[in-house]
Design an enzyme around this catalytic site. Sequence first.
Site, mmCIF file in Angstrom:
data_model
loop_
_atom_site.group_PDB
_atom_site.id
_atom_site.type_symbol
_atom_site.label_atom_id
_atom_site.label_comp_id
_atom_site.label_asym_id
_atom_site.label_seq_id
_atom_site.Cartn_x
_atom_site.Cartn_y
_atom_site.Cartn_z
ATOM 1 N N HIS A 56 39.331 14.305 24.810
ATOM 2 C CA HIS A 56 38.184 13.390 24.831
ATOM 3 C C HIS A 56 36.926 14.043 24.274
ATOM 4 C CE1 HIS A 56 40.648 10.797 27.258
ATOM 5 N NE2 HIS A 56 40.720 11.670 28.239
ATOM 6 N N HIS A 218 42.619 6.034 27.761
ATOM 7 C CA HIS A 218 43.977 6.519 27.493
ATOM 8 C C HIS A 218 44.863 5.357 27.097
ATOM 9 C CE1 HIS A 218 41.980 8.818 30.670
ATOM 10 N NE2 HIS A 218 42.398 9.868 30.001
#
Lengths: 332, 215
Positions: A56, A218
Amino acid sequence: MKKLINDPRNVVRQTFEGFVAMHKGLFRLLDEVNVVVKSRLDPGKVGLVIGGGSGHEPMFLEFIGEGFADAVCQGNIFAAPPPDVILAATKAADRGHGVLYVYGNYAGDNLNFDMAAEMAEMDGIRTATVRVMDDVASAPPERATDRRGIAGDFYVIKIAGAACDAGLDLDEVRRITEKAGNNTRTMGVALSPGTIPGISKPTFELPDDEIEIGMGLHGEPGVRRGPMEPADALVDNLIELIAADLPLKSGDEVCVLVNGFGSTTRMELLICMRRALERLDQLGIKVYDAQAGDYATCQEMAGASISLLRLDSELRRYYDHPAWSPAFSTRR
Amino acid sequence: MDSISAAQAREMMVYVADVIVESKELLCEADRNIGDGDHGIGMAAGLDRCREELRAREFTDVYDVFSTSGRTMIRTMGGASGIIFGMLFYAGSRNMPPQSEIGVSEFSCMFEKALAEIQAKGHAEVGDKTVVDALHPMVVSLRHSSESALPFKEALRRAYLAAEEGKEASKHYVAKFGKTKTLGERAIGFPDAGAVSLSLIAKAMSDWAEMVQHG
């Protein structure tokens, strides 16, 4: 998916190595664990440890610095770091005044950070925890403690870093950080998926002409799938969902973050920002500060999220507290 | 076979690790259906490390085999599965007085403690679409086998069948935890990836006992 990587098993380590080498001397990388620590830690302050799954970036890795985290620990791609890794970060960040954990509210992170907290306690280090749960799409308001943490991590980490830097004690740092969390909300829209390095299939499938409102970082399903629409319509939808949830009222003051998921162009982010500010103005919401960029990404996922931090005088003071990290610094 | 020795426990765990490492893609696929698709990566990496630790030395204590396996998974995997599958082997074997061999009753106790620890940490019940859906029936089966004084091989075979049935049942549930939670009804029809892993582990243990018997 073509990616500029070497052995997929080494992506996290090599990301950390690149980061530490680039900021020559400012940070150090611990042996064998994916933990970076500030080289110079001011004595007498509560330590701030942040972390979560990798993939991320710049979240969490690059939110380390002055008035930001003291240590960052990450697990594999999208997987929480193991307790031993978190414990190593905890020990490195502790200066005898305890350590605050700030991380996104996911089952894996909760389990691993909680176990690390137990281990830290056995080693005589006091810890406190604030889980970020800003993702409006991930659960209804009555189950707000089930919500995931996404780009709003940024605001909560910023405020936590400021409170630690101000020299407050652990309880006070936790109180202010919780307040920041309670006033942070995010909604996103996904256009296309990202892929985990070394895995050929994307994390989700979405037809070319469709978008999904509220999809997680996700690829967790969101609240609504629909046809692609102009940016203004999508931004209005996101703002509407956040405003109803906080709830925002005319006269409130907020900070705005337009976050790209990884492969969204800056042009698109600024177009979204334009509409977000326009729409907030129409609603009578005052904007104290606004940022656009990649803060919490999901590999080459396309789309963007909007995060709002509702301010009061206390949160504004900590938001203004001078801070520097590779990913964000306060205006001079 | 009424008991397993430390050497046999090691052999069994190495076999379990072999099976999970080989099943990496299958487990990722199971997770991709209703999650983020990385379950197999963590499991394969964790059990690969576990296999290395087990091969690195000889074991004389059965509990040492299981606690080394579980602790290695907790230390290296991360994610929810690192704690949950690590605890599967670690919760019931840590701080146990050394035993050169254990019977079905001790084996059953170990997994009973694991279930209790996993439920205490994760707050999941049967029907929440988690590993508990497969682990709970497996523990019930082991307890029953222990009470009925069944031989090890038969106890493992029944434990696997119970876990497999629990995994299949998880297809009908809506998830209450993890990244699948937000799917709601869309998760119906797919088993929980953790339950798939548990069923594979139970099958590997049963297959190992079968091979020992005939080998």
